[in-house]
Design an enzyme around this catalytic site. Structure first.
Site, PDB file in Angstrom:
ATOM      1  N   GLY A 141      37.633  39.735  51.219  1.00  0.00           N
ATOM      2  CA  GLY A 141      37.435  40.739  52.261  1.00  0.00           C
ATOM      3  C   GLY A 141      37.652  42.091  51.615  1.00  0.00           C
ATOM      4  CD  GLU A 142      36.762  46.298  50.762  1.00  0.00           C
ATOM      5  OE1 GLU A 142      35.744  45.839  50.216  1.00  0.00           O
ATOM      6  OE2 GLU A 142      37.617  46.954  50.138  1.00  0.00           O
ATOM      7  CB  SER A 143      42.411  44.136  48.542  1.00  0.00           C
ATOM      8  OG  SER A 143      41.781  45.200  47.868  1.00  0.00           O
ATOM      9  CB  CYS A 170      37.309  37.835  46.283  1.00  0.00           C
ATOM     10  SG  CYS A 170      36.213  39.168  45.806  1.00  0.00           S
ATOM     11  NE  ARG A 202      39.973  47.370  45.904  1.00  0.00           N
ATOM     12  CZ  ARG A 202      39.683  48.428  46.634  1.00  0.00           C
ATOM     13  NH1 ARG A 202      40.133  49.615  46.321  1.00  0.00           N
ATOM     14  NH2 ARG A 202      38.919  48.279  47.679  1.00  0.00           N
ATOM     15  CB  ILE A 249      30.846  39.108  47.234  1.00  0.00           C
ATOM     16  CG1 ILE A 249      29.981  37.844  47.383  1.00  0.00           C
ATOM     17  CG2 ILE A 249      30.386  40.192  48.218  1.00  0.00           C
ATOM     18  CD1 ILE A 249      30.126  37.150  48.716  1.00  0.00           C
ATOM     19  NE  ARG A 250      32.043  45.218  48.586  1.00  0.00           N
ATOM     20  CZ  ARG A 250      31.975  44.350  49.573  1.00  0.00           C
ATOM     21  NH1 ARG A 250      30.862  43.680  49.788  1.00  0.00           N
ATOM     22  NH2 ARG A 250      33.002  44.128  50.345  1.00  0.00           N
ATOM     23  CG  HIS A 287      33.870  34.794  47.567  1.00  0.00           C
ATOM     24  ND1 HIS A 287      34.671  35.107  48.641  1.00  0.00           N
ATOM     25  CD2 HIS A 287      33.624  35.959  46.937  1.00  0.00           C
ATOM     26  CE1 HIS A 287      34.896  36.411  48.665  1.00  0.00           C
ATOM     27  NE2 HIS A 287      34.271  36.952  47.642  1.00  0.00           N
ATOM     28  CD  GLU A 302      35.467  31.831  49.943  1.00  0.00           C
ATOM     29  OE1 GLU A 302      35.848  31.380  48.838  1.00  0.00           O
ATOM     30  OE2 GLU A 302      35.356  33.046  50.183  1.00  0.00           O
TER      31      GLU A 302
HETATM   32  N1  GLN Z   1      35.977  44.651  46.718  1.00  0.00           N
HETATM   33  C1  GLN Z   1      36.933  43.972  47.556  1.00  0.00           C
HETATM   34  C2  GLN Z   1      38.337  44.566  47.420  1.00  0.00           C
HETATM   35  O1  GLN Z   1      38.544  45.379  46.599  1.00  0.00           O
HETATM   36  C3  GLN Z   1      36.989  42.488  47.257  1.00  0.00           C
HETATM   37  C4  GLN Z   1      35.654  41.870  47.576  1.00  0.00           C
HETATM   38  C5  GLN Z   1      35.754  40.488  48.139  1.00  0.00           C
HETATM   39  O2  GLN Z   1      36.824  39.995  48.503  1.00  0.00           O
HETATM   40  N2  GLN Z   1      34.607  39.867  48.278  1.00  0.00           N
HETATM   41  O3  GLN Z   1      39.211  44.206  48.142  1.00  0.00           O
END
Ligand code: GLN
Length: 194
Positions: free
Chosen positions: A47-49, A79, A105, A132-133, A168, A170
């Site tokens: 997600g977004e940390s 992630c 990150r 993913i990112r 990921h 999952e």
């Molecule tokens: N870019 C996200 C972060 O810095 C991590 C991306 C992800 O969990 N798919 O939290």
């Protein structure tokens, strides 16, 4: 065997679906009262940390979860979950900081940072990896060990009961990395508590 999934933001539903496929009991942690239920392992999803980190504090989940992880609760971070556990974070803030890894990150860039590959995961063999990112792990120290590398970067590591992947699992059909974590949690649950 029951696994708790942190469900504040991000890809928690996909982990739940994976555990369903493996026939493993699970529930979501959304608020402090959820910690009253017994569980043998914790998944920190992608997600977004930054967002997950802020919500952990706002919901007063940060300290109790950190204490449990420090005490040996098996935890699997994917992630953003990897970033939450890293003891050092480049390009972002440290959160739990319970693992001796340095995470970078958005290491592959923000726009072009999503891709799939396949690489060896120690003890399992070749596994699909969806990024993913994603972050990658710049370095490990202390007791942390490298479990997978691809493109010259560390993308999975373990330190005791803490397991992290920059990708990921999952999101793929391959269940072996989740099985690896479930085995770790089962071993911890059956070990005599000191
Ligand atoms: N870019 C996200 C972060 O810095 C991590 C991306 C992800 O969990 N798919 O939290």
């Amino acid at each position: 065997m029951t696994i708790a999934i942190l469900a504040l933001q991000g890809a928690f539903a996909e982990h739940a679906a994976m555990l369903d496929r493996l026939g493993v009991n699970h529930f979501e942690i959304r608020q402090l009262s959820d910690l009253g239920r017994p569980f043998d392992g914790l998944i920190l999803p992608g997600g977004e940390s930054t967002v997950i980190g802020r919500l952990l504090h706002e919901l007063k989940l940060y300290e109790p979860l950190k204490d449990r992880i420090r005490a040996g609760l098996p935890v699997f971070g994917t992630c953003a979950g990897l970033i939450l556990l890293a003891g050092e974070v480049r390009g972002g803030a440290m959160h739990f900081g319970t693992m001796d890894i340095c995470a970078r990150r958005n290491a592959y860039g923000r726009q072009l940072g999503s891709f799939r590959t396949e690489a060896d995961f120690r003890g399992i063999g070749d596994v699909p990896m969806t990024f993913i990112r994603a972050p990658y792990i710049e370095s490990v120290s202390g007791d942390a060990e490298i479990l997978a590398q691809t493109g010259g970067h560390i993308v999975a590591a373990r330190q005791g009961n803490q397991l992290v992947t920059a990708f990921h699992p999952e999101l793929d059909r391959d269940t072996r990395i989740h099985s690896y974590f479930i085995k770790l949690a089962a071993e911890h649950a059956s070990a005599p508590q000191s």
